[in-house]
Scaffold this motif. Structure first.
Motif, PDB file in Angstrom:
ATOM      1  N   LEU A  20       0.825  -1.207   0.000  1.00  0.00           N
ATOM      2  CA  LEU A  20       0.000   0.000   0.000  1.00  0.00           C
ATOM      3  C   LEU A  20       0.861   1.259   0.000  1.00  0.00           C
ATOM      4  CD1 LEU A  20      -2.682   1.515   0.237  1.00  0.00           C
ATOM      5  CD2 LEU A  20      -2.562   1.158   2.725  1.00  0.00           C
ATOM      6  N   ARG A  21       1.899   1.292   0.835  1.00  0.00           N
ATOM      7  CA  ARG A  21       2.786   2.469   0.876  1.00  0.00           C
ATOM      8  C   ARG A  21       3.447   2.693  -0.473  1.00  0.00           C
ATOM      9  NH1 ARG A  21       4.014   0.289   6.017  1.00  0.00           N
ATOM     10  NH2 ARG A  21       5.896  -0.711   5.202  1.00  0.00           N
ATOM     11  N   ARG A  22       3.913   1.625  -1.096  1.00  0.00           N
ATOM     12  CA  ARG A  22       4.548   1.765  -2.414  1.00  0.00           C
ATOM     13  C   ARG A  22       3.547   2.241  -3.466  1.00  0.00           C
ATOM     14  NH1 ARG A  22       9.386  -0.967  -3.919  1.00  0.00           N
ATOM     15  NH2 ARG A  22      10.534  -1.820  -2.135  1.00  0.00           N
ATOM     16  N   ALA A  23       2.338   1.717  -3.391  1.00  0.00           N
ATOM     17  CA  ALA A  23       1.314   2.118  -4.368  1.00  0.00           C
ATOM     18  C   ALA A  23       0.969   3.597  -4.212  1.00  0.00           C
ATOM     19  CB  ALA A  23       0.074   1.255  -4.200  1.00  0.00           C
ATOM     20  N   PHE A  64      -3.335  -2.296 -18.744  1.00  0.00           N
ATOM     21  CA  PHE A  64      -2.839  -1.843 -17.440  1.00  0.00           C
ATOM     22  C   PHE A  64      -1.330  -1.914 -17.314  1.00  0.00           C
ATOM     23  CE2 PHE A  64      -2.739  -6.384 -16.959  1.00  0.00           C
ATOM     24  CZ  PHE A  64      -1.740  -6.644 -16.037  1.00  0.00           C
ATOM     25  N   LYS A  65      -0.654  -2.660 -18.177  1.00  0.00           N
ATOM     26  CA  LYS A  65       0.774  -2.936 -18.032  1.00  0.00           C
ATOM     27  C   LYS A  65       1.630  -1.669 -17.977  1.00  0.00           C
ATOM     28  CE  LYS A  65       1.347  -7.523 -18.101  1.00  0.00           C
ATOM     29  NZ  LYS A  65       2.153  -8.263 -17.119  1.00  0.00           N
ATOM     30  N   LEU A  66       1.132  -0.583 -18.516  1.00  0.00           N
ATOM     31  CA  LEU A  66       1.881   0.672 -18.502  1.00  0.00           C
ATOM     32  C   LEU A  66       2.173   1.119 -17.081  1.00  0.00           C
ATOM     33  CD1 LEU A  66       3.031   3.185 -19.927  1.00  0.00           C
ATOM     34  CD2 LEU A  66       0.697   4.102 -19.966  1.00  0.00           C
ATOM     35  N   ARG A  67       1.253   0.895 -16.158  1.00  0.00           N
ATOM     36  CA  ARG A  67       1.421   1.349 -14.775  1.00  0.00           C
ATOM     37  C   ARG A  67       2.693   0.772 -14.153  1.00  0.00           C
ATOM     38  NH1 ARG A  67      -3.626   3.112 -12.227  1.00  0.00           N
ATOM     39  NH2 ARG A  67      -5.404   2.859 -13.640  1.00  0.00           N
ATOM     40  N   ALA A 173      -0.963  -1.916  -8.476  1.00  0.00           N
ATOM     41  CA  ALA A 173      -1.824  -1.780  -7.298  1.00  0.00           C
ATOM     42  C   ALA A 173      -2.578  -0.458  -7.273  1.00  0.00           C
ATOM     43  CB  ALA A 173      -0.992  -1.924  -6.027  1.00  0.00           C
ATOM     44  N   THR A 174      -2.113   0.525  -8.045  1.00  0.00           N
ATOM     45  CA  THR A 174      -2.834   1.806  -8.070  1.00  0.00           C
ATOM     46  C   THR A 174      -4.242   1.648  -8.627  1.00  0.00           C
ATOM     47  OG1 THR A 174      -1.841   2.349 -10.230  1.00  0.00           O
ATOM     48  CG2 THR A 174      -0.706   3.157  -8.262  1.00  0.00           C
ATOM     49  N   ILE A 175      -4.492   0.579  -9.360  1.00  0.00           N
ATOM     50  CA  ILE A 175      -5.851   0.292  -9.831  1.00  0.00           C
ATOM     51  C   ILE A 175      -6.793   0.137  -8.644  1.00  0.00           C
ATOM     52  CG2 ILE A 175      -7.283  -1.445 -10.999  1.00  0.00           C
ATOM     53  CD1 ILE A 175      -4.890  -1.978 -12.842  1.00  0.00           C
TER      54      ILE A 175
END
Length: 521
Positions: A20-23, A64-67, A173-175
């Motif tokens: 979560l912190r990384r996202a 989504f792979k761009l994220r 995970a930003t999704i």
């Protein structure tokens, strides 16, 4: 398979809180879009449950792979950027790396298998421009990855993994951060497609950190279920073969990091077949007028299977539409199989007497059902064998139809779940031949590359005759071939040796009941 929902350390030290912190710190929005969470109104009405689609097909690279790719590359220091990056991919990850390279000004070498669809190769070159070099090597992703590892060592470049990297996982995970903000109300479950596991690992960790009451359900193609098998076994497994229809998720072994996170935070994994995926593609088209690729529709296929098993849900259900890099040639196959996948078409072989009035009785047995396909050719003085597709409106109708045929004294064989019939025999009715003595029938998966058929013919015994050959290009990486070979019983041991050394996946269909009824003399 129940997830362990506690947020304590796993054997690798990964936690939901850490992901979560990384996202939350991920740099995806320098290039990626905050995609829509749209209601699927038609499907919601049909399922009596609120269905929402997370539209990752709206990203600049249609996936989504761009994220994850951008977030990983944005973390590189100056020395690493100077040496460039390298990646291996059959398509979507390659496009994400290429666009990230162009935006960040980093040289990228991207290795793709020679079997990669040309539309994806062209897209990688277009997105990457002067910063990207495409290298075609090998017939599979594994071959491309091996070449990428060799080039990495030679160039001193940084390898951008498609899924087993914490920065990649955090980018995907930003999704979850987006969809939780977009729908703060009741959510029963989120359905996520699984290939190597990078997307679901990130999404599951963030959801369990923020909203542990929400179920996270992974979905895999039944012929590429490496994560489901790994979770069942309690350890990563390596599949011998994977199906290639849902090529974006055709991974033989999931990642170490992704497996650990899925063990902790994924509630269950569902398997769906090709017909269910085709039906989900059609559902997304009907609600959005967009066409996802097969892997992009996996999550919705799983969602529909979940509702069929559990009934309508109180909270909303979310399906991640992960990509739309569809090969145009696949559309005819999708359209052909979507009706069966939704159980809106039943397929039968019906045997009726070759006499006056029989067709009238046959049509009467059909009642008000519409015929979707009808194949017949006279070949017997006593009996007529009919291949018929019938439109159905609800589950269970095919059994009622079969009973109606039998009540009229007709022989009936239900072919709705018969791959041989749906792929090949429907196009070959009337092919019975008295000349096809000692015929053995096989289905093969041939690689779609020059020389594949020549290799088969060169290795085949010169005294064996090909008595049947059927092929139809569905735009996949492997062509599906039906071959009849005339082999005397005394040489069946030689036939087994030939098949084992050939190296092509195959299925013996010589005893298939549909083949024996419709084609065998």
């Amino acid at each position: 398979m129940n997830a362990r929902l506690a947020h304590g350390d796993s054997d690798t030290g990964l936690t939901a809180a850490a992901v979560l912190r990384r996202a939350e710190a991920a740099r995806v929005y320098e290039v990626a879009q905050n995609t829509a969470l749209e209601p699927a109104s038609l499907l919601s009405e049909r399922l009596a449950t609120t269905v929402l689609l997370k539209r990752e097909d709206q990203q600049p690279v249609f996936s989504f792979k761009l994220r994850g790719a951008y977030n990983r590359m944005a973390q590189l220091d100056e020395a690493q950027r100077a040496h460039g990056v390298i990646a291996a991919s059959a398509g979507n990850h390659a496009q994400g790396v290429a666009l990230a390279a162009s935006r960040l000004g980093i040289h990228a070498t991207i290795v793709m298998p020679v079997t990669a669809p040309q539309v994806k190769v062209d897209a990688v070159r277009r997105f990457g421009g002067r910063y990207t070099e495409v290298v075609l090597a090998g017939d599979s992703y594994s071959d491309a990855q091996a070449e990428a590892m060799r080039l990495r060592d030679a160039l001193g470049a940084t390898f951008v993994h498609p899924f087993d990297d914490l920065d990649v996982i955090a980018g995907q995970a930003t999704i979850a951060l987006e969809l939780l903000a977009q729908h703060p109300g009741p959510l029963h479950a989120v359905f996520v497609p699984i290939g190597g596991g990078g997307l679901i690992a990130g999404v599951a960790a963030v959801i369990k950190a923020r909203r542990p009451d929400i179920r996270v359900v992974g979905v895999q193609a039944s012929d590429a279920d490496s994560m489901a098998r790994a979770l069942d076994a309690g350890e990563r497994v390596l599949l011998d073969e994977v199906g290639l229809f849902a090529d974006g998720t055709a991974v033989k072994q999931v990642g170490t990091l992704t497996f650990s996170l899925c063990q902790q935070y994924v509630d269950e994994v569902l398997r769906v077949d090709t017909d269910a995926i085709c039906a989900a593609i059609r559902d997304i088209y009907h609600d959005t007028r967009s066409i996802p690729e097969p892997s992009g529709a996996l999550a919705l296929a799983g969602l529909k299977q979940y509702v069929a098993a559990h009934g309508p849900c109180d909270g909303a259900l979310v399906a991640v539409v992960s990509g739309a890099n569809m090969n145009f040639d696949r559309l005819r196959f999708v359209a052909e199989r979507a009706e069966v996948g939704e159980q809106r078409e039943a397929v039968f072989a019906v045997t009726i007497p070759e006499q006056r009035g029989s067709f009238r009785r046959f049509c009467h047995a059909l009642g008000q059902h519409s015929i979707t396909e009808f194949n017949y050719r006279i070949g017997d003085a006593q009996a007529a064998h009919i291949f018929v597709g019938v439109q159905t409106a609800q589950r269970g109708e095919r059994e009622a139809l079969a009973d109606a045929f039998r009540a009229n004294g007709f022989g009936v064989l239900d072919l709705t779940d018969d791959e041989l019939a749906k792929l090949h025999l429907r196009h070959m009715i009337g092919g019975r031949s008295p000349l096809a003595r000692d015929e053995r029938l096989y289905r093969f998966d041939f690689p779609e590359r020059p020389g594949a058929l020549a290799r088969f013919l060169d290795r085949m015994h010169p005294d064996w005759n090909i008595s049947l050959f059927h092929y139809r290009n569905h735009g996949a990486d492997y062509g599906r071939i039906l071959v009849g070979m005339q082999v005397p019983p005394s040489e069946h041991a030689l036939l087994r040796d030939f098949l084992s050394t050939l190296g092509y996946p195959h299925i013996d269909e010589s005893d298939n009941p549909a083949y024996r009824l419709l084609l065998r003399a």
